[in-house]
Design a protein around this motif. Structure first.
Motif, PDB file in Angstrom:
ATOM      1  N   PRO A  22       3.606 -72.878  34.198  1.00  0.00           N
ATOM      2  CA  PRO A  22       3.671 -71.568  34.842  1.00  0.00           C
ATOM      3  C   PRO A  22       3.996 -71.700  36.326  1.00  0.00           C
ATOM      4  O   PRO A  22       3.629 -72.687  36.978  1.00  0.00           O
ATOM      5  CB  PRO A  22       2.261 -71.004  34.643  1.00  0.00           C
ATOM      6  N   GLN A  23       4.698 -70.694  36.825  1.00  0.00           N
ATOM      7  CA  GLN A  23       5.129 -70.711  38.215  1.00  0.00           C
ATOM      8  C   GLN A  23       5.133 -69.287  38.763  1.00  0.00           C
ATOM      9  O   GLN A  23       5.678 -68.385  38.121  1.00  0.00           O
ATOM     10  CB  GLN A  23       6.530 -71.308  38.292  1.00  0.00           C
ATOM     11  N   ALA A  24       4.537 -69.104  39.919  1.00  0.00           N
ATOM     12  CA  ALA A  24       4.563 -67.807  40.598  1.00  0.00           C
ATOM     13  C   ALA A  24       5.413 -67.944  41.852  1.00  0.00           C
ATOM     14  O   ALA A  24       5.186 -68.847  42.657  1.00  0.00           O
ATOM     15  CB  ALA A  24       3.156 -67.364  40.974  1.00  0.00           C
ATOM     16  N   VAL A  42      -3.423 -68.772  43.276  1.00  0.00           N
ATOM     17  CA  VAL A  42      -2.911 -67.989  42.146  1.00  0.00           C
ATOM     18  C   VAL A  42      -3.526 -68.526  40.860  1.00  0.00           C
ATOM     19  O   VAL A  42      -3.704 -69.739  40.707  1.00  0.00           O
ATOM     20  CB  VAL A  42      -1.365 -68.107  42.070  1.00  0.00           C
ATOM     21  N   GLU A  43      -3.864 -67.620  39.935  1.00  0.00           N
ATOM     22  CA  GLU A  43      -4.299 -68.052  38.613  1.00  0.00           C
ATOM     23  C   GLU A  43      -3.269 -67.604  37.586  1.00  0.00           C
ATOM     24  O   GLU A  43      -2.604 -66.582  37.761  1.00  0.00           O
ATOM     25  CB  GLU A  43      -5.694 -67.528  38.265  1.00  0.00           C
ATOM     26  N   PHE A  44      -3.144 -68.407  36.540  1.00  0.00           N
ATOM     27  CA  PHE A  44      -2.230 -68.126  35.441  1.00  0.00           C
ATOM     28  C   PHE A  44      -3.085 -67.841  34.212  1.00  0.00           C
ATOM     29  O   PHE A  44      -3.936 -68.657  33.850  1.00  0.00           O
ATOM     30  CB  PHE A  44      -1.304 -69.319  35.211  1.00  0.00           C
ATOM     31  N   VAL A  45      -2.888 -66.682  33.616  1.00  0.00           N
ATOM     32  CA  VAL A  45      -3.704 -66.261  32.486  1.00  0.00           C
ATOM     33  C   VAL A  45      -2.829 -65.938  31.281  1.00  0.00           C
ATOM     34  O   VAL A  45      -1.635 -65.653  31.420  1.00  0.00           O
ATOM     35  CB  VAL A  45      -4.590 -65.043  32.850  1.00  0.00           C
ATOM     36  N   THR A  50      -7.439 -64.820  29.685  1.00  0.00           N
ATOM     37  CA  THR A  50      -8.110 -66.106  29.827  1.00  0.00           C
ATOM     38  C   THR A  50      -7.289 -67.023  30.726  1.00  0.00           C
ATOM     39  O   THR A  50      -6.092 -67.208  30.499  1.00  0.00           O
ATOM     40  CB  THR A  50      -8.310 -66.773  28.454  1.00  0.00           C
ATOM     41  N   ARG A  51      -7.944 -67.591  31.727  1.00  0.00           N
ATOM     42  CA  ARG A  51      -7.245 -68.477  32.666  1.00  0.00           C
ATOM     43  C   ARG A  51      -6.824 -69.764  31.976  1.00  0.00           C
ATOM     44  O   ARG A  51      -7.604 -70.404  31.279  1.00  0.00           O
ATOM     45  CB  ARG A  51      -8.170 -68.813  33.839  1.00  0.00           C
ATOM     46  N   LYS A  83       0.628 -64.234  32.619  1.00  0.00           N
ATOM     47  CA  LYS A  83       0.531 -63.333  33.768  1.00  0.00           C
ATOM     48  C   LYS A  83       0.057 -64.161  34.950  1.00  0.00           C
ATOM     49  O   LYS A  83      -0.734 -65.093  34.791  1.00  0.00           O
ATOM     50  CB  LYS A  83      -0.450 -62.194  33.506  1.00  0.00           C
ATOM     51  N   CYS A  84       0.540 -63.812  36.136  1.00  0.00           N
ATOM     52  CA  CYS A  84       0.152 -64.489  37.379  1.00  0.00           C
ATOM     53  C   CYS A  84      -0.605 -63.494  38.248  1.00  0.00           C
ATOM     54  O   CYS A  84      -0.189 -62.346  38.376  1.00  0.00           O
ATOM     55  CB  CYS A  84       1.388 -64.952  38.150  1.00  0.00           C
TER      56      CYS A  84
END
Length: 92
Positions: A22-24, A42-45, A50-51, A83-84
């Protein structure tokens, strides 16, 4: 004065084409009247919230009124329904 959270925005949330991590993509804009440095967490869920991983982007010595584009990446495969979300912005 703007809150640090007002200075960072996610412009794109995706999985990188090479490894599927994942990349934001972020834009950071310094609304202050002095140069500032930023740390954006940033968290990726997944689709259920759920993270799966987290990432950090840093911008150093951003001049007053200036914008910068940065990326924060996770270290696990991107989950389904990726989702970021920005979890914290520190401004120094």
């Amino acid at each position: 004065m703007h809150k640090p959270e007002d200075d960072a925005k996610i412009t794109k949330c995706s999985a990188d084409a090479l490894a599927g991590y994942p990349q934001a993509e972020l834009t950071v804009e310094n609304h202050d009247s002095h140069s500032r440095s930023y740390i954006v967490q940033v968290e990726f869920v997944d689709g259920s919230g759920t993270r799966s991983s987290e990432g950090v982007a840093m911008v150093n010595n951003l001049a007053a009124g200036q914008k910068a584009n940065e990326k924060a990446g996770g270290l696990t495969k991107a989950p389904d329904g990726l989702k970021c979300r920005i979890t914290k912005v520190s401004r120094h």
